[in-house]
Write a protein that holds these residues in place. Structure first.
Motif, PDB file in Angstrom:
ATOM      1  N   LEU A  23     -37.673  19.232 -19.541  1.00 40.97           N
ATOM      2  CA  LEU A  23     -36.349  19.404 -20.138  1.00 40.97           C
ATOM      3  C   LEU A  23     -36.531  19.595 -21.633  1.00 40.97           C
ATOM      4  O   LEU A  23     -37.335  18.898 -22.254  1.00 40.97           O
ATOM      5  N   SER A  24     -35.791  20.531 -22.212  1.00 41.37           N
ATOM      6  CA  SER A  24     -35.937  20.769 -23.642  1.00 41.37           C
ATOM      7  C   SER A  24     -34.615  21.220 -24.248  1.00 41.37           C
ATOM      8  O   SER A  24     -33.694  21.638 -23.560  1.00 41.37           O
ATOM      9  N   SER A  35     -34.976  10.952 -32.459  1.00 45.81           N
ATOM     10  CA  SER A  35     -35.211  10.753 -31.030  1.00 45.81           C
ATOM     11  C   SER A  35     -34.127  11.457 -30.223  1.00 45.81           C
ATOM     12  O   SER A  35     -33.049  11.761 -30.727  1.00 45.81           O
ATOM     13  N   VAL A  36     -34.453  11.702 -28.957  1.00 45.32           N
ATOM     14  CA  VAL A  36     -33.523  12.349 -28.032  1.00 45.32           C
ATOM     15  C   VAL A  36     -33.527  11.546 -26.732  1.00 45.32           C
ATOM     16  O   VAL A  36     -34.584  11.211 -26.214  1.00 45.32           O
ATOM     17  N   ASN A  37     -32.337  11.235 -26.222  1.00 45.56           N
ATOM     18  CA  ASN A  37     -32.196  10.637 -24.895  1.00 45.56           C
ATOM     19  C   ASN A  37     -31.861  11.747 -23.916  1.00 45.56           C
ATOM     20  O   ASN A  37     -30.830  12.407 -24.060  1.00 45.56           O
ATOM     21  N   PHE A  38     -32.725  11.967 -22.933  1.00 42.06           N
ATOM     22  CA  PHE A  38     -32.450  12.898 -21.850  1.00 42.06           C
ATOM     23  C   PHE A  38     -31.909  12.066 -20.693  1.00 42.06           C
ATOM     24  O   PHE A  38     -32.594  11.169 -20.201  1.00 42.06           O
ATOM     25  N   THR A  60     -39.475  14.000 -29.460  1.00 39.72           N
ATOM     26  CA  THR A  60     -39.477  15.447 -29.687  1.00 39.72           C
ATOM     27  C   THR A  60     -38.278  16.063 -28.976  1.00 39.72           C
ATOM     28  O   THR A  60     -37.488  15.364 -28.348  1.00 39.72           O
ATOM     29  N   LEU A  61     -38.166  17.370 -29.013  1.00 46.36           N
ATOM     30  CA  LEU A  61     -37.061  18.079 -28.377  1.00 46.36           C
ATOM     31  C   LEU A  61     -37.340  18.413 -26.918  1.00 46.36           C
ATOM     32  O   LEU A  61     -36.671  19.262 -26.327  1.00 46.36           O
ATOM     33  N   ILE A  76     -28.861  18.115  -9.642  1.00 51.54           N
ATOM     34  CA  ILE A  76     -28.986  17.174 -10.750  1.00 51.54           C
ATOM     35  C   ILE A  76     -28.247  17.737 -11.962  1.00 51.54           C
ATOM     36  O   ILE A  76     -28.380  18.913 -12.291  1.00 51.54           O
ATOM     37  N   PHE A  77     -27.501  16.885 -12.624  1.00 48.56           N
ATOM     38  CA  PHE A  77     -26.837  17.230 -13.871  1.00 48.56           C
ATOM     39  C   PHE A  77     -27.546  16.455 -14.973  1.00 48.56           C
ATOM     40  O   PHE A  77     -28.064  15.367 -14.738  1.00 48.56           O
ATOM     41  N   TRP A  78     -27.554  17.020 -16.180  1.00 45.58           N
ATOM     42  CA  TRP A  78     -28.222  16.293 -17.251  1.00 45.58           C
ATOM     43  C   TRP A  78     -27.615  16.644 -18.583  1.00 45.58           C
ATOM     44  O   TRP A  78     -26.939  17.654 -18.742  1.00 45.58           O
ATOM     45  N   ASN A  79     -27.827  15.760 -19.522  1.00 42.91           N
ATOM     46  CA  ASN A  79     -27.430  16.034 -20.899  1.00 42.91           C
ATOM     47  C   ASN A  79     -28.470  15.420 -21.821  1.00 42.91           C
ATOM     48  O   ASN A  79     -29.388  14.744 -21.374  1.00 42.91           O
ATOM     49  N   ALA A  80     -28.319  15.695 -23.076  1.00 43.12           N
ATOM     50  CA  ALA A  80     -29.229  15.146 -24.075  1.00 43.12           C
ATOM     51  C   ALA A  80     -28.408  14.622 -25.236  1.00 43.12           C
ATOM     52  O   ALA A  80     -27.416  15.244 -25.624  1.00 43.12           O
ATOM     53  N   LYS A  81     -28.774  13.449 -25.712  1.00 43.41           N
ATOM     54  CA  LYS A  81     -28.085  12.852 -26.866  1.00 43.41           C
ATOM     55  C   LYS A  81     -29.091  12.720 -27.997  1.00 43.41           C
ATOM     56  O   LYS A  81     -30.133  12.079 -27.843  1.00 43.41           O
TER      57      LYS A  81
END
Length: 82
Positions: A23-24, A35-38, A60-61, A76-81
């Motif tokens: 995931l990117s 930081s990134v929360n996936f 990282t991204l 699957i659904f996803w997001n990044a914060k």
């Protein structure tokens, strides 16, 4: 702020090989991110209620999600914060 989400280099893929998934994010904030929360969700309701089944923190991204954490033929659904 504009950004794009990718799963194995694809935007909204209809399917991926059942292997580890990368995931990117693409954003203009590349050098300013701490930081990134996936977050991964099994349904849109879970997404709306912010109830992820898996959260991966990355400095990282991008993040690698192990195939053992996913179910075959599962949407699957996803997001990044950031």
């Amino acid at each position: 702020m504009e950004f794009k989400l990718y799963a194995d280099g694809k935007v909204n893929p209809l399917g991926l090989d059942f292997d580890d998934v990368r995931l990117s994010i693409e954003t203009e904030l590349n050098g300013k991110i701490e930081s990134v929360n996936f977050n991964l969700y099994y349904s849109l309701i879970d997404l709306e209620n912010n109830q992820p089944f898996l959260t991966v923190l990355s400095k990282t991204l991008a993040a690698i999600i192990s195939a053992r954490d996913l179910k075959e033929t599962q949407k699957i659904f996803w997001n990044a914060k950031i």
